[in-house]
Design a protein around this motif. Structure first.
Motif, short mmCIF file in Angstrom:
data_model
loop_
_atom_site.label_atom_id
_atom_site.label_comp_id
_atom_site.label_asym_id
_atom_site.label_seq_id
_atom_site.Cartn_x
_atom_site.Cartn_y
_atom_site.Cartn_z
N MET A 331 47.04 61.56 -34.07
CA MET A 331 46.25 62.41 -33.18
C MET A 331 46.46 63.88 -33.52
SD MET A 331 46.98 60.41 -29.59
CE MET A 331 46.12 61.63 -28.60
N ALA A 332 47.72 64.26 -33.72
CA ALA A 332 48.01 65.65 -34.07
C ALA A 332 47.41 66.02 -35.42
CB ALA A 332 49.52 65.89 -34.07
N GLY A 333 47.44 65.08 -36.38
CA GLY A 333 46.88 65.34 -37.70
C GLY A 333 45.37 65.54 -37.66
N ILE A 334 44.68 64.75 -36.84
CA ILE A 334 43.23 64.93 -36.68
C ILE A 334 42.94 66.31 -36.09
CG2 ILE A 334 41.20 64.12 -35.40
CD1 ILE A 334 42.38 61.28 -35.65
N GLY A 335 43.73 66.68 -35.07
CA GLY A 335 43.55 68.00 -34.48
C GLY A 335 43.81 69.11 -35.47
N LYS A 336 44.84 68.94 -36.30
CA LYS A 336 45.16 69.96 -37.29
C LYS A 336 44.03 70.12 -38.30
CE LYS A 336 48.54 71.16 -40.88
NZ LYS A 336 49.67 70.69 -41.70
N GLY A 337 43.51 69.00 -38.79
CA GLY A 337 42.41 69.07 -39.76
C GLY A 337 41.20 69.77 -39.19
N LEU A 338 40.85 69.44 -37.95
CA LEU A 338 39.71 70.07 -37.30
C LEU A 338 39.96 71.56 -37.07
CD1 LEU A 338 36.92 69.53 -36.09
CD2 LEU A 338 38.04 68.96 -33.92
N TYR A 339 41.18 71.89 -36.68
CA TYR A 339 41.51 73.29 -36.40
C TYR A 339 41.38 74.15 -37.65
CZ TYR A 339 44.02 77.37 -34.67
OH TYR A 339 44.35 78.64 -34.32
N PHE A 340 41.97 73.70 -38.75
CA PHE A 340 41.95 74.52 -39.96
C PHE A 340 40.59 74.52 -40.65
CE2 PHE A 340 46.55 74.20 -39.48
CZ PHE A 340 46.89 75.52 -39.68
N ALA A 341 39.73 73.56 -40.32
CA ALA A 341 38.37 73.59 -40.85
C ALA A 341 37.54 74.68 -40.19
CB ALA A 341 37.70 72.23 -40.64
N VAL A 342 37.85 74.99 -38.94
CA VAL A 342 37.02 75.89 -38.14
C VAL A 342 37.65 77.26 -37.96
CG1 VAL A 342 35.82 76.15 -35.93
CG2 VAL A 342 36.12 73.88 -36.92
N ASP A 343 38.98 77.31 -37.92
CA ASP A 343 39.68 78.53 -37.52
C ASP A 343 39.36 79.72 -38.41
OD1 ASP A 343 41.64 79.96 -35.93
OD2 ASP A 343 42.93 79.86 -37.68
N LEU A 344 39.39 79.53 -39.74
CA LEU A 344 39.12 80.65 -40.64
C LEU A 344 37.65 81.08 -40.57
CD1 LEU A 344 41.26 79.89 -43.82
CD2 LEU A 344 41.64 81.63 -42.07
N ALA A 345 36.75 80.12 -40.33
CA ALA A 345 35.34 80.48 -40.16
C ALA A 345 35.16 81.34 -38.92
CB ALA A 345 34.48 79.22 -40.07
N LEU A 346 35.86 81.00 -37.85
CA LEU A 346 35.80 81.82 -36.64
C LEU A 346 36.38 83.20 -36.92
CD1 LEU A 346 36.55 80.77 -33.03
CD2 LEU A 346 37.80 82.71 -33.97
N LEU A 347 37.50 83.26 -37.62
CA LEU A 347 38.12 84.55 -37.93
C LEU A 347 37.17 85.43 -38.73
CD1 LEU A 347 40.56 86.47 -38.03
CD2 LEU A 347 41.31 85.24 -40.08
N ALA A 348 36.51 84.85 -39.74
CA ALA A 348 35.59 85.63 -40.57
C ALA A 348 34.47 86.26 -39.74
CB ALA A 348 35.00 84.74 -41.66
N ALA A 349 34.10 85.59 -38.65
CA ALA A 349 33.01 86.10 -37.81
C ALA A 349 33.45 87.23 -36.89
CB ALA A 349 32.41 84.96 -36.99
N ILE A 350 34.75 87.38 -36.67
CA ILE A 350 35.21 88.36 -35.67
C ILE A 350 36.09 89.45 -36.26
CG2 ILE A 350 35.11 86.63 -33.83
CD1 ILE A 350 38.21 86.53 -33.99
N LEU A 351 36.20 89.53 -37.60
CA LEU A 351 37.02 90.58 -38.19
C LEU A 351 36.53 91.95 -37.72
CD1 LEU A 351 37.51 89.32 -41.86
CD2 LEU A 351 39.25 89.51 -40.08
N PRO A 352 37.44 92.82 -37.29
CA PRO A 352 37.03 94.10 -36.71
C PRO A 352 36.25 94.99 -37.67
CG PRO A 352 39.33 93.63 -36.18
CD PRO A 352 38.90 92.61 -37.18
N ARG A 353 36.69 95.06 -38.95
CA ARG A 353 36.07 95.95 -39.92
C ARG A 353 35.89 95.20 -41.24
NH1 ARG A 353 36.75 101.55 -39.45
NH2 ARG A 353 37.35 101.68 -41.65
N PRO A 354 34.65 94.96 -41.66
CA PRO A 354 34.43 94.22 -42.91
C PRO A 354 35.13 94.85 -44.10
CG PRO A 354 32.38 94.44 -41.69
CD PRO A 354 33.38 95.29 -40.98
N GLU A 355 35.22 96.19 -44.13
CA GLU A 355 35.86 96.85 -45.27
C GLU A 355 37.38 96.64 -45.30
OE1 GLU A 355 34.90 100.15 -42.22
OE2 GLU A 355 34.15 98.19 -42.86
N ASP A 356 37.94 96.17 -44.18
CA ASP A 356 39.38 95.89 -44.11
C ASP A 356 39.65 94.39 -44.05
OD1 ASP A 356 40.05 98.57 -44.11
OD2 ASP A 356 40.05 98.73 -41.92
N SER A 357 38.72 93.58 -44.52
CA SER A 357 38.84 92.13 -44.30
C SER A 357 40.08 91.54 -44.98
CB SER A 357 37.58 91.41 -44.79
OG SER A 357 37.37 91.65 -46.17
N ALA A 358 40.39 91.99 -46.21
CA ALA A 358 41.55 91.43 -46.90
C ALA A 358 42.84 91.77 -46.16
CB ALA A 358 41.61 91.96 -48.33
#
Length: 418
Positions: A331-358
């Motif tokens: 159960m935890a492994g399924i949650g982990k896989g789903l979390y890491f599939a989506v988490d970085l995509a969410l982060l990319a959408a909310i970065l404060p300044r595109p020029e400071d993304s790295a």
């Protein structure tokens, strides 16, 4: 006026073979670094410390190592960016870190007492973070923009694959303290050496005279936290990684002390556990990435993932048998896989300044490394409370469940992503 060349046109041409070696090198780093965290360091502590003290000493050693990683990562990265060696900016850190990490692993295998074991782990963390300072920037330095998403996805799976591979190798090396640490490191040596041979690298620009001002660096690190969405997402990742730090670090002691398994049997169960986590994470990551792109929604999947992880940790805490333990792990492994599939995509959408993304995504990685220090530091307190109520190591997984649930709740206030 002549237009400046784009970053894409100034990158050296790379092949699919180079990408494969790059991903293999990252896998090699994780297999040698995470195997001690998950299994072999606990085995060594169990050999040296008393039964009553082994959990506390494991927590202390891992906490100190986690703090070293937290400090070494930004320092090594900043120095790598400014390296003007004829070998390039990244190659000296890859090779130098390899030597330092190897020395640390050698000391871990030979250490006759807990003090030297702790020193060995500190050296390991310094060495592996130096390697990462040379390895991680290859993605923006060398990989074409049109490939970066796919390559980043493959890199994201390497930690799970490395954990599983290390657990599998330990089945055959646990009779030798030295081989337990050096056998996984052989993969690191081979993959990093090949990467250095084919890496298109260059020294830092001689005109780049940026100073490593500590005040300016602290301000830059703190800048993204002025954005509420970034702060909430950071908090969610931090809480989720706290929960996972408990799971990965204390599996062995839970199986031997809570479920009363012999050490050899517990090792076999851990291999099954790592296989389940690896399979679930990799499979669900691919499915979750497709779903989030198809629906355009991130937050509901992050919430569901964190809730699944919390349910898995609670199932482990209440497990009376190995079978229920493995159900909780799944159960935890399924949650982990789903979390890491989506988490970085969410982060990319909310970065404060595109020029400071790295830089901002680098700051976000603190949420990964800080729990490595904090979770083992507070685990002894949880164990004392758990032992007083007859729960022992189960108490650690109950607290892990609470962290995962809080991680699910913390993502809700994010506004710039659905």
């Amino acid at each position: 006026m002549t237009a400046s060349p784009s970053p894409e046109t100034t990158r050296p041409a790379v092949s699919l073979g180079f990408v494969a070696i790059y991903v293999l090198a990252q896998f090699g780093i994780w297999v040698a670094l995470l195997t001690p965290v998950v299994m072999t360091l606990a085995l060594r502590v169990g050999e040296i410390a008393s039964e009553a003290e082994k959990g506390r000493w494991l927590g202390i050693i891992l906490a100190i190592g986690g703090f070293v990683a937290l400090v070494a990562t930004p320092i090594c990265g900043a120095l790598s960016d400014r390296t003007r060696s004829r070998l390039g900016r990244r190659r000296p850190w890859l090779l130098g870190g390899l030597v330092v990490a190897g020395a640390g692993l050698l000391l871990l295998g030979l250490a006759p007492n807990l003090l030297l074991l702790g020193v060995g782990w500190i050296i390991c963390q310094a060495g592996f973070n130096a390697i990462q300072a040379g390895c991680l920037p290859i993605l923006p330095d060398v990989i074409p923009v049109r490939w970066q998403g796919r390559v980043a996805g493959m890199l994201g799976m390497t930690s799970t694959m490395g954990t599983f591979a290390g657990s599998w190798i330990t089945q055959y090396t646990q009779g030798s303290p030295l081989l337990m640490f050096l056998a996984p490191f052989a993969i690191t040596i081979i993959s990093i050496t090949i990467l250095c041979l084919i890496l298109p690298d260059r020294p830092a620009d001689g005109g780049d005279d940026r100073r490593l001002g500590p005040i300016a660096m602290l301000r830059a690190i703190g800048a993204p936290f002025r954005d509420w969405d970034f702060s909430w997402a950071f908090g969610s990742r931090f809480l989720i990684m706290m929960a996972w730090s408990f799971l990965l670090t204390y599996q062995l002691f839970f199986l031997t002390d809570q479920l009363s398994l012999p050490k050899a049997d517990a090792t076999q169960v851990m291999v099954k556990s790592m296989a389940i986590i690896a399979t679930a994470t990799i499979a669900i990551s691919l499915v979750g990435g497709f779903i989030t792109d198809w629906t355009g929604r991130r937050k509901p999947l992050v919430f569901l993932a964190a809730a699944l992880e919390g349910a898995g940790f609670l199932t482990i805490a209440l497990a009376p048998s190995v079978s229920q333990f493995l159900v909780g792990v799944a159960m935890a492994g399924i949650g982990k896989g789903l979390y890491f599939a989506v988490d970085l995509a969410l982060l990319a959408a909310i970065l404060p300044r595109p020029e400071d993304s790295a830089k901002d995504m680098g700051v976000f990685q603190i949420a990964n490394s800080l729990p490595q220090s904090l979770a083992p530091a507070i685990a002894p307190v949880i164990l004392v409370i758990g032992n007083a109520h007859g729960n022992g190591y189960a108490a650690i997984y109950i607290v892990g469940c609470l962290f995962a649930v809080l991680g699910a709740i913390t993502i809700c206030p994010v506004r710039r992503s659905r």
